[in-house]
Design an enzyme around this catalytic site. Sequence first.
Site, PDB file in Angstrom:
ATOM      1  N   GLN A  38       0.819  -1.228   0.000  1.00  0.00           N
ATOM      2  CA  GLN A  38       0.000   0.000   0.000  1.00  0.00           C
ATOM      3  C   GLN A  38       0.844   1.266   0.000  1.00  0.00           C
ATOM      4  O   GLN A  38       0.294   2.361  -0.131  1.00  0.00           O
ATOM      5  CB  GLN A  38      -0.936   0.016   1.219  1.00  0.00           C
ATOM      6  CG  GLN A  38      -1.932  -1.108   1.280  1.00  0.00           C
ATOM      7  CD  GLN A  38      -2.949  -1.081   0.138  1.00  0.00           C
ATOM      8  OE1 GLN A  38      -3.081  -0.087  -0.589  1.00  0.00           O
ATOM      9  NE2 GLN A  38      -3.663  -2.171  -0.030  1.00  0.00           N
ATOM     10  N   LYS A  76      -1.481  -2.862  -7.696  1.00  0.00           N
ATOM     11  CA  LYS A  76      -1.907  -1.770  -6.799  1.00  0.00           C
ATOM     12  C   LYS A  76      -1.155  -0.488  -7.139  1.00  0.00           C
ATOM     13  O   LYS A  76      -1.408   0.561  -6.582  1.00  0.00           O
ATOM     14  CB  LYS A  76      -1.630  -2.137  -5.339  1.00  0.00           C
ATOM     15  CG  LYS A  76      -2.509  -3.263  -4.804  1.00  0.00           C
ATOM     16  CD  LYS A  76      -2.294  -3.432  -3.317  1.00  0.00           C
ATOM     17  CE  LYS A  76      -2.661  -4.795  -2.805  1.00  0.00           C
ATOM     18  NZ  LYS A  76      -4.094  -5.071  -2.784  1.00  0.00           N
TER      19      LYS A  76
HETATM   20  N1  7TS Z   1      -0.054  -6.365   1.900  1.00  0.00           N
HETATM   21  C1  7TS Z   1      -0.942  -5.373   2.046  1.00  0.00           C
HETATM   22  C2  7TS Z   1      -0.684  -4.285   3.029  1.00  0.00           C
HETATM   23  C3  7TS Z   1      -2.085  -5.373   1.252  1.00  0.00           C
HETATM   24  O1  7TS Z   1      -2.961  -4.388   1.377  1.00  0.00           O
HETATM   25  C4  7TS Z   1      -2.293  -6.430   0.331  1.00  0.00           C
HETATM   26  C5  7TS Z   1      -3.543  -6.529  -0.490  1.00  0.00           C
HETATM   27  C6  7TS Z   1      -1.306  -7.403   0.213  1.00  0.00           C
HETATM   28  C7  7TS Z   1      -0.194  -7.349   1.017  1.00  0.00           C
HETATM   29  C8  7TS Z   1      -1.395  -8.500  -0.779  1.00  0.00           C
HETATM   30  O2  7TS Z   1      -1.257  -7.991  -2.064  1.00  0.00           O
HETATM   31  P1  7TS Z   1      -1.359  -8.971  -3.314  1.00  0.00           P
HETATM   32  O3  7TS Z   1      -1.219  -8.077  -4.475  1.00  0.00           O
HETATM   33  O4  7TS Z   1      -0.267  -9.940  -3.176  1.00  0.00           O
HETATM   34  O5  7TS Z   1      -2.707  -9.615  -3.222  1.00  0.00           O
HETATM   35  N2  7TS Z   1      -4.623  -5.795  -0.009  1.00  0.00           N
HETATM   36  C9  7TS Z   1      -5.905  -5.851  -0.461  1.00  0.00           C
HETATM   37  C10 7TS Z   1      -6.902  -5.043   0.033  1.00  0.00           C
HETATM   38  O6  7TS Z   1      -6.769  -4.214   0.912  1.00  0.00           O
HETATM   39  N3  7TS Z   1      -8.052  -5.321  -0.610  1.00  0.00           N
HETATM   40  O7  7TS Z   1      -7.803  -6.292  -1.503  1.00  0.00           O
HETATM   41  C11 7TS Z   1      -6.467  -6.628  -1.422  1.00  0.00           C
END
Ligand code: 7TS
Length: 425
Positions: free
Chosen positions: A222, A245
């Site tokens: 994030q 993201k």
């Molecule tokens: N860490 C944080 C702080 C996150 O917000 C997320 C996903 C992840 C790790 C994992 O990311 P990924 O791309 O590997 O899935 N957060 C969210 C959310 O807040 N709503 O959907 C996914």
Amino acid sequence: MTAAARLPHEPARGIREVESGYDVEEIRADFPILNQQVHGHKLVYLDNAATSQKPRAVTDAIVRYYERDNANVHRGVHYLSERATEEYEAGRTAAQKFIHAADRHEIIFVRSATEGINLVAQTYGRKHVGAGDEVLISAMEHHSNIVPWQMLCEEKGAKLQVAPINDRGELILEKFEQLLGPRTKIAAVGHVSNALGTINPVEQIVKLAHARNIPVLVDGAQAVPRIPVDVQALGCDFYVFSGHKTYGPTGIGILYGKFALLDAMPPYQGGGEMISSVSFEKTVYNKVPLKFEAGTPDMSGAVGMRAALEYLNHLGMENIAQYEHQLLEYATGKVSAIPGVRIIGTAKEKAGVLSFVIEGVHPHDVGTILDQEGIAIRTGHHCAQPVMERFKVDATARASFGLYNSKEEIDALVRGIQKVREVFA
Ligand code: 7TS
């Protein structure tokens, strides 16, 4: 001319300039998906913490890659393979520069932030964590930064320690420091909380851990889309984030690790690319970073990621952070003034995430009514169930802002919340 095509110092011609040259209307034109109606209303996309939308610069780069450059990387002597390899490796350099890593070999392409954390847990973790050892995380972690460590601890007979947070959703640093013990083998903390918006003092956290020779992994999923990140200034040992993201494509993420640590780590998955020679008797592994990139990688993902990072560079991360902070302040003022609304996560240092509950209304109903108004937010536990437990709620409604959101959209959110209250009055 789109915002992406314009150099940051070059004023837009014929377009209204706002403070610091950040013109959100001009930026929005780079994101075709935003220009649509949902349930008869203009789409208001406030679910950026789940995934962000992609500027045309990103989708164009991916199409261009497939129409012009596609071939498998690192293996062919032919022209296209060389070109695809150059494109892929240019993605690595772009990521290195973006987070200011010292060396491009410290950048490993993974599938996502989640995979980056699993890689470290399964390689560094399995090598260094033994029975009776400890792994330290914080109470505000996303499940991605809890479960891989739990799995490791279960396998090794180690203990997962959790540093608590206060009522504002801030890490209690003194407790974190107390939990850094002689058996702590690694600490893993989020840079920005997805459920609370808290920005953690990573530099301080790293200093506390390093004073005891404990390495630190930072989950920047994030943070990278929201604030400038400099891994050398932070001093962390590992840093992960996701392309999707960060206004880039899905299926690609970055693991940064200090070279000496990566070099000493065993590989994660076996297969092509990660070897330098194979016989049935002995396999010699490739060098970092390819040692960790088994199989055909996500070439178009790397191309899209580079385009996204270049887009962010054009706007300037300082400008984006400042703009989103203004949005957050505006939204916090307006939303918290609505009777019956409680904001979850009121840290002094916060990024553009606004979690809230409305008295007497389940967050899912909030989400459903807002959706009818064309407003996309996320409701639920946000893959951070321990955070929900800490604040004694089952779920929250969460609006998360991106670089293309506007004050008008926050006004729409506020009107939507007022409507929810009327329905449940
Ligand atoms: N860490 C944080 C702080 C996150 O917000 C997320 C996903 C992840 C790790 C994992 O990311 P990924 O791309 O590997 O899935 N957060 C969210 C959310 O807040 N709503 O959907 C996914």
